[in-house]
Design an enzyme around this catalytic site. Sequence first.
Site, PDB file in Angstrom:
ATOM      1  N   ASN A 291     -12.209  -5.397  37.445  1.00 54.28           N
ATOM      2  CA  ASN A 291     -13.514  -5.332  37.279  1.00 54.28           C
ATOM      3  C   ASN A 291     -13.895  -4.443  38.645  1.00 54.28           C
ATOM      4  OD1 ASN A 291     -14.533  -6.860  35.209  1.00 54.28           O
ATOM      5  ND2 ASN A 291     -13.820  -8.713  36.053  1.00 54.28           N
TER       6      ASN A 291
ATOM      7  N   ASP B 152     -16.562  -4.813  30.242  1.00 53.48           N
ATOM      8  CA  ASP B 152     -14.946  -5.162  29.850  1.00 53.48           C
ATOM      9  C   ASP B 152     -14.024  -4.051  29.588  1.00 53.48           C
ATOM     10  OD1 ASP B 152     -13.101  -8.028  29.579  1.00 53.48           O
ATOM     11  OD2 ASP B 152     -12.625  -6.216  28.494  1.00 53.48           O
TER      12      ASP B 152
ATOM     13  N   GLU C 101      -2.503  -2.757  35.368  1.00 55.00           N
ATOM     14  CA  GLU C 101      -1.333  -3.552  34.665  1.00 55.00           C
ATOM     15  C   GLU C 101      -1.016  -3.377  33.251  1.00 55.00           C
ATOM     16  OE1 GLU C 101      -1.237  -7.406  36.648  1.00 55.00           O
ATOM     17  OE2 GLU C 101      -1.980  -6.514  38.614  1.00 55.00           O
ATOM     18  N   ASN C 102      -2.172  -3.619  32.862  1.00 51.84           N
ATOM     19  CA  ASN C 102      -2.306  -3.632  31.230  1.00 51.84           C
ATOM     20  C   ASN C 102      -2.678  -2.689  30.152  1.00 51.84           C
ATOM     21  OD1 ASN C 102      -1.620  -6.434  31.174  1.00 51.84           O
ATOM     22  ND2 ASN C 102      -3.610  -6.800  32.321  1.00 51.84           N
TER      23      ASN C 102
ATOM     24  N   GLU D 216      -2.658 -11.396  45.524  1.00 53.60           N
ATOM     25  CA  GLU D 216      -3.511 -11.532  46.701  1.00 53.60           C
ATOM     26  C   GLU D 216      -3.200 -12.826  47.102  1.00 53.60           C
ATOM     27  OE1 GLU D 216      -7.373  -9.143  46.263  1.00 53.60           O
ATOM     28  OE2 GLU D 216      -6.445  -9.534  44.369  1.00 53.60           O
TER      29      GLU D 216
ATOM     30  N   ARG E 100      -9.524 -16.103  51.777  1.00 55.41           N
ATOM     31  CA  ARG E 100      -9.813 -14.864  51.721  1.00 55.41           C
ATOM     32  C   ARG E 100     -11.292 -14.681  52.403  1.00 55.41           C
ATOM     33  NH1 ARG E 100     -13.178 -12.218  46.899  1.00 55.41           N
ATOM     34  NH2 ARG E 100     -12.807  -9.989  47.598  1.00 55.41           N
TER      35      ARG E 100
ATOM     36  N   ARG F 285     -20.664  -1.499  38.485  1.00 55.14           N
ATOM     37  CA  ARG F 285     -20.731  -0.928  39.747  1.00 55.14           C
ATOM     38  C   ARG F 285     -20.738   0.548  39.552  1.00 55.14           C
ATOM     39  NH1 ARG F 285     -17.042  -4.102  43.806  1.00 55.14           N
ATOM     40  NH2 ARG F 285     -16.559  -5.602  42.207  1.00 55.14           N
TER      41      ARG F 285
ATOM     42  N   HIS G 172     -10.328  -4.903  48.987  1.00 55.66           N
ATOM     43  CA  HIS G 172      -9.108  -4.881  48.246  1.00 55.66           C
ATOM     44  C   HIS G 172      -7.881  -4.605  48.941  1.00 55.66           C
ATOM     45  CE1 HIS G 172     -11.247  -3.675  44.361  1.00 55.66           C
ATOM     46  NE2 HIS G 172     -11.405  -4.744  44.321  1.00 55.66           N
TER      47      HIS G 172
ATOM     48  N   GLY H 131      -6.259  -5.823  36.779  1.00 58.91           N
ATOM     49  CA  GLY H 131      -6.264  -6.161  35.275  1.00 58.91           C
ATOM     50  C   GLY H 131      -6.007  -4.826  34.358  1.00 58.91           C
TER      51      GLY H 131
ATOM     52  N   ASN I 283     -10.452 -18.736  48.045  1.00 54.40           N
ATOM     53  CA  ASN I 283     -11.126 -17.695  47.632  1.00 54.40           C
ATOM     54  C   ASN I 283     -12.677 -18.265  47.303  1.00 54.40           C
ATOM     55  OD1 ASN I 283     -12.522 -15.257  47.041  1.00 54.40           O
ATOM     56  ND2 ASN I 283     -10.953 -14.718  45.574  1.00 54.40           N
TER      57      ASN I 283
HETATM   58  P1  ADP Z   1     -11.051  -8.678  38.910  1.00 54.06           P
HETATM   59  O1  ADP Z   1     -11.397  -7.411  39.662  1.00 54.06           O
HETATM   60  O2  ADP Z   1     -12.157  -9.684  38.649  1.00 54.06           O
HETATM   61  O3  ADP Z   1      -9.945  -9.370  39.433  1.00 54.06           O
HETATM   62  P2  ADP Z   1      -9.079  -8.217  36.907  1.00 54.06           P
HETATM   63  O4  ADP Z   1      -8.119  -7.602  37.812  1.00 54.06           O
HETATM   64  O5  ADP Z   1      -8.819  -9.535  36.129  1.00 54.06           O
HETATM   65  O6  ADP Z   1     -10.590  -8.305  37.462  1.00 54.06           O
HETATM   66  O7  ADP Z   1      -9.564  -7.157  35.753  1.00 54.06           O
HETATM   67  C1  ADP Z   1     -10.419  -7.308  34.689  1.00 54.06           C
HETATM   68  C2  ADP Z   1     -10.346  -5.765  33.930  1.00 54.06           C
HETATM   69  O8  ADP Z   1      -8.976  -5.896  33.468  1.00 54.06           O
HETATM   70  C3  ADP Z   1     -11.268  -5.953  32.732  1.00 54.06           C
HETATM   71  O9  ADP Z   1     -11.951  -4.791  32.505  1.00 54.06           O
HETATM   72  C4  ADP Z   1     -10.305  -6.430  31.532  1.00 54.06           C
HETATM   73  O10 ADP Z   1     -10.728  -5.756  30.240  1.00 54.06           O
HETATM   74  C5  ADP Z   1      -9.078  -5.751  31.759  1.00 54.06           C
HETATM   75  N1  ADP Z   1      -7.683  -6.092  31.295  1.00 54.06           N
HETATM   76  C6  ADP Z   1      -7.262  -7.257  31.335  1.00 54.06           C
HETATM   77  N2  ADP Z   1      -6.213  -7.597  30.337  1.00 54.06           N
HETATM   78  C7  ADP Z   1      -6.250  -6.120  29.837  1.00 54.06           C
HETATM   79  C8  ADP Z   1      -5.377  -5.957  28.761  1.00 54.06           C
HETATM   80  N3  ADP Z   1      -4.287  -6.610  28.125  1.00 54.06           N
HETATM   81  N4  ADP Z   1      -5.635  -4.527  28.352  1.00 54.06           N
HETATM   82  C9  ADP Z   1      -6.519  -3.732  28.685  1.00 54.06           C
HETATM   83  N5  ADP Z   1      -7.262  -4.127  29.901  1.00 54.06           N
HETATM   84  C10 ADP Z   1      -7.280  -5.231  30.298  1.00 54.06           C
END
Ligand code: ADP
Length: 399
Positions: A211, A283, A334-335, A385, A90, A241, A180, A331, A7
């Site tokens: 992000n 973030d 999932e979280n 991915e 990619r 953005r 995406h 991110g 990538n």
């Molecule tokens: P990218 O688009 O750069 O691949 P990611 O998919 O890694 O980014 O997502 C980054 C985002 O995910 C950030 O805003 C971060 O705060 C959020 N994130 C990552 N881990 C957690 C978590 N445990 N709880 C809440 N948000 C999370």
Amino acid sequence: MKILVINAGSSSLKYQLIDMTTENVIAKGNCERIGIGGFITHRITDGVTIEEEANFPTHTEAFKKLVELLTTGENKVVNDLSEISAIGHRVVQGGKYFSSSVLVTEDVIKTIEKISDLAPLHNPAHVLAIRACQEVFGKETPEVVVFDTAFHQTMPPKAYMYALPYEYYEKYQIRKYGFHGTSHRFVTGRLAELTGWDMSGKKIVTCHLGNGSSVAAVKNGKCIDTSMGFTPLDGLQMGTRSGAIDPSVVLYLMKHEGLTPDEMNTLLNKESGFLGVSGKTSDSRDLVAAASQGDDRCQIAIDIFRYQIKKYIGSYAAAMGGLDAVVFTGGIGENSFDLRREVCENLEFLGIHINQVLNEDLNHKEGRISADDSKVQVWIVPTNEELLIARDTKNIISK
Ligand code: ADP
């Protein structure tokens, strides 16, 4: 079979070496500061991490360094380059030319170059990386390109056309492309495996929230609409953005702030979104932490995001004439259990019922978080991915 997934950006080169028998990652890393210095972070699955200053005038030196780490020294993971069967890249923008992954040929490289105008920050870097790869690995190692836009090429004209004078579609190919796509395709495929569903007749909304964020409407396994547009700036608010705004705002700000197109581009892509609204952070974790301490602007940024996702789910259910599943990935998707809870709240009229215990218990994991009697299934599916790029690469070179 081992496949190297690349990538590449203009100053960075992320990579993963994947064993296709187990689909496990053998080693991965990132070459940074290409053109302005050089730094490599290289991780081997058994836990060793190497971090080194390096000299990367171009992508070629970065490739040479990662090859050195993969093939030599006490932490080598392959004996020589011939053990790496192929390379999968990619590529952000495939324009109207690529609706699936393809083997790299000179014509393919030229086409990716030709549409660089549509992704000026990305496509030229991909081409540099593909050429550097050919130099380091030799032309006998096959390379495959996997496009972020390919999955969205099934959108009908009513979804991808903008209501601008038609001549600009013809002259500049201005239309919605969507991005995406590799992630939306991966989670759609994984959902089919997890549910055992035949996707024909199924109506799914996939939410890739990180992000960068986008939502896709997937009907019969094919994308019929998505939130990102001509560029990855459209749709949802993101880390930095703006997402979709009234286009007049762009003209108004350029006029009243005396901004050039480049300055406006920076404002929309780098200074807006969570960062712009909150004035603090791009973030989402920091945003949530600050909001819980009473920061109103952080709370507004969170509210905008969740409200927009909810509206996309509703509008895509309408576009598809129903809804069978919603998938959260990326991110944030999932979280963040509180985001999922809030987005799904008051969508019972669509048949969405979250099981709050599952939603919190399964945070960070793969699984269904909707209640047993929910008409619409809601899932967390971690995206991968790189694995999809590796699988496409394997399939294409095996033909
Ligand atoms: P990218 O688009 O750069 O691949 P990611 O998919 O890694 O980014 O997502 C980054 C985002 O995910 C950030 O805003 C971060 O705060 C959020 N994130 C990552 N881990 C957690 C978590 N445990 N709880 C809440 N948000 C999370």
